[in-house]
Motif scaffolding. Structure first.
Motif, short mmCIF file in Angstrom:
data_model
loop_
_atom_site.label_atom_id
_atom_site.label_comp_id
_atom_site.label_asym_id
_atom_site.label_seq_id
_atom_site.Cartn_x
_atom_site.Cartn_y
_atom_site.Cartn_z
N ASN A 1 0.81 -0.97 0.04
CA ASN A 1 -0.11 0.11 -0.01
C ASN A 1 0.80 1.40 0.16
N LEU A 2 2.19 1.02 0.34
CA LEU A 2 3.10 2.26 0.46
C LEU A 2 4.13 2.23 -0.59
N HIS A 3 4.68 0.87 -0.72
CA HIS A 3 5.87 0.81 -1.50
C HIS A 3 5.75 0.08 -2.75
N ASN A 4 6.52 0.43 -3.82
CA ASN A 4 6.32 -0.05 -5.03
C ASN A 4 7.95 -0.99 -5.23
N ALA A 5 7.72 -2.18 -5.22
CA ALA A 5 8.98 -3.00 -5.31
C ALA A 5 9.33 -3.28 -6.83
N VAL A 6 10.40 -2.72 -7.17
CA VAL A 6 11.01 -2.55 -8.56
C VAL A 6 12.29 -3.63 -8.56
N MET A 7 12.76 -3.94 -7.52
CA MET A 7 14.09 -4.98 -7.79
C MET A 7 13.86 -5.60 -6.17
N HIS A 8 14.58 -7.18 -6.44
CA HIS A 8 14.59 -7.97 -5.26
C HIS A 8 16.08 -8.47 -5.36
N VAL A 9 16.25 -8.69 -3.92
CA VAL A 9 17.73 -9.01 -3.49
C VAL A 9 17.83 -10.05 -2.48
N GLU A 10 18.72 -11.10 -2.37
CA GLU A 10 18.81 -12.14 -1.41
C GLU A 10 20.12 -11.55 -0.71
N ASP A 11 19.74 -11.31 0.70
CA ASP A 11 20.95 -10.87 1.70
C ASP A 11 20.53 -11.08 2.96
N GLU A 12 21.49 -11.98 3.63
CA GLU A 12 21.31 -12.41 4.89
C GLU A 12 21.39 -11.42 5.98
N ALA A 13 21.68 -9.99 5.54
CA ALA A 13 21.81 -8.82 6.38
C ALA A 13 20.37 -8.33 6.77
N TYR A 14 19.57 -8.65 5.84
CA TYR A 14 18.25 -8.01 6.20
C TYR A 14 17.22 -9.28 6.17
N GLY A 15 16.24 -8.94 6.83
CA GLY A 15 15.14 -9.76 7.23
C GLY A 15 14.17 -10.01 5.92
N GLU A 16 13.09 -10.84 6.12
CA GLU A 16 12.40 -11.19 5.04
C GLU A 16 11.33 -10.25 4.88
N ASN A 17 11.39 -9.92 3.63
CA ASN A 17 10.57 -8.93 3.05
C ASN A 17 10.60 -7.40 3.58
N GLU A 18 12.06 -7.26 3.92
CA GLU A 18 12.63 -5.86 4.40
C GLU A 18 13.02 -5.22 3.23
N VAL A 19 12.78 -3.77 3.35
CA VAL A 19 13.04 -2.89 2.36
C VAL A 19 14.68 -2.66 2.56
N ALA A 20 15.47 -3.09 1.35
CA ALA A 20 16.76 -2.78 1.63
C ALA A 20 17.45 -1.50 0.88
N ALA A 21 16.64 -0.93 0.05
CA ALA A 21 17.03 0.17 -0.54
C ALA A 21 15.83 0.95 -1.29
N GLU A 22 16.08 2.50 -1.27
CA GLU A 22 14.82 3.36 -1.84
C GLU A 22 15.56 4.02 -3.01
N PHE A 23 14.72 3.83 -4.05
CA PHE A 23 15.17 4.66 -5.36
C PHE A 23 14.61 5.96 -5.59
N GLN A 24 13.51 6.07 -5.27
CA GLN A 24 12.61 7.37 -5.09
C GLN A 24 11.81 7.21 -4.03
N LYS A 25 11.67 8.61 -3.38
CA LYS A 25 10.97 8.75 -2.14
C LYS A 25 9.61 8.75 -2.41
N GLY A 26 8.59 8.16 -1.75
CA GLY A 26 7.44 8.39 -1.64
C GLY A 26 6.78 9.51 -0.52
N TYR A 27 5.51 9.78 -0.86
CA TYR A 27 4.90 10.77 -0.17
C TYR A 27 3.42 10.69 0.13
N THR A 28 2.78 11.16 1.21
CA THR A 28 1.52 11.11 1.51
C THR A 28 1.12 12.53 1.47
N TYR A 29 -0.15 12.62 1.29
CA TYR A 29 -0.87 13.97 1.49
C TYR A 29 -2.15 13.83 2.53
N LYS A 30 -2.02 14.24 3.73
CA LYS A 30 -3.26 14.22 4.69
C LYS A 30 -3.58 12.61 4.90
#
Length: 226
Positions: free
Chosen positions: A184-213
């Motif tokens: 509902n908030l994020h748009n996944a454009v890439m997927h990476v396997e990395d043990e440093a992150y948890g499952e379904n955790e956002v690893a990087a942000e390419f473009q910042k998202g915004y909400t209005y009210k």
């Protein structure tokens, strides 16, 4: 002759006795008649009194009946409303209904106006966000030895002022990196396997998202791990 005189004397004596007795008899007769007259008068008076009592009872019953009729007539008059009063009630009810409908219309109009304003504001915010992105990209490429430059410092102040203005309007950035992926908030454009992150955790942000009210204006473009 002597016998005739004796008879005559005896007859006169009887007549005198009858005459002596007759006044008393007459008095008794008159007394009896007087008593009968009194009895008849008393009987007539009692009959008249009885008649008057009956008339009084009839008058009282007629007055009670009249009082009952008057009471029921008043109740009927109360139950039966005056046409003017009925018309006043109808007009009052119509006015109340009109006021309620107008109040509902006013509230609905205010909501529609607010929704239209929010739509217009969202449209403006969407057009301003690319400018914010360009400010961030440009400031991110400035070398450390040039950050103290007056021009760079001026651009940084303009960027901060723009961000503050958007925040005051109700525009907020969406947190992404290190958060659990939310479609509902994020748009996944890439997927990476990395043990440093948890499952379904956002690893990087390419473009910042915004909400209005509280409503998403632009989803965050992110990379999801695992």
């Amino acid at each position: 002759m002597a016998e005739m005189e004796e008879k005559k004397t005896a007859g006169e004596t009887a007549d005198q006795e009858e005459k002596a007795v007759s006044p008393e008899t007459e008095e008794s007769t008159e007394a009896a008649e007087t008593d009968s007259n009194k009895d008849s008068e008393d009987g007539g008076a009692s009959q008249e009194e009885a008649g008057k009592t009956e008339e009084t009872k009839e008058d009282a019953s007629s007055e009670q009946a009249a009082g009952k009729k008057t009471f029921f007539d008043k109740l009927k008059k109360k139950d039966k409303k005056d046409p003017k009063d009925q018309q006043i009630e109808d007009l009052t009810d119509r006015v109340k209904r009109s006021m309620a409908e107008f109040d509902n219309f006013r509230k609905r109009t205010e909501k529609e106006k607010a929704a239209m304003f929010d739509m217009g504001a969202r449209s403006v915010v969407e057009k301003i966000l690319p400018i914010v992105d360009n400010f961030e990209r440009g400031l991110a490429t400035v070398p450390d030895d040039k950050k103290e430059d007056s021009f760079v410092d001026g651009m940084d102040k303009v960027y901060k002022q723009l961000v503050k203005t958007l925040t005051d309007m109700g525009v907020e950035p969406i947190e992404a990196v290190g958060k659990e992926f939310d479609p509902n908030l994020h748009n996944a454009v890439m997927h990476v396997e990395d043990e440093a992150y948890g499952e379904n955790e956002v690893a990087a942000e390419f473009q910042k998202g915004y909400t209005y009210k509280g409503t998403v204006v632009r989803h965050s473009m992110v990379q999801v791990a695992n």
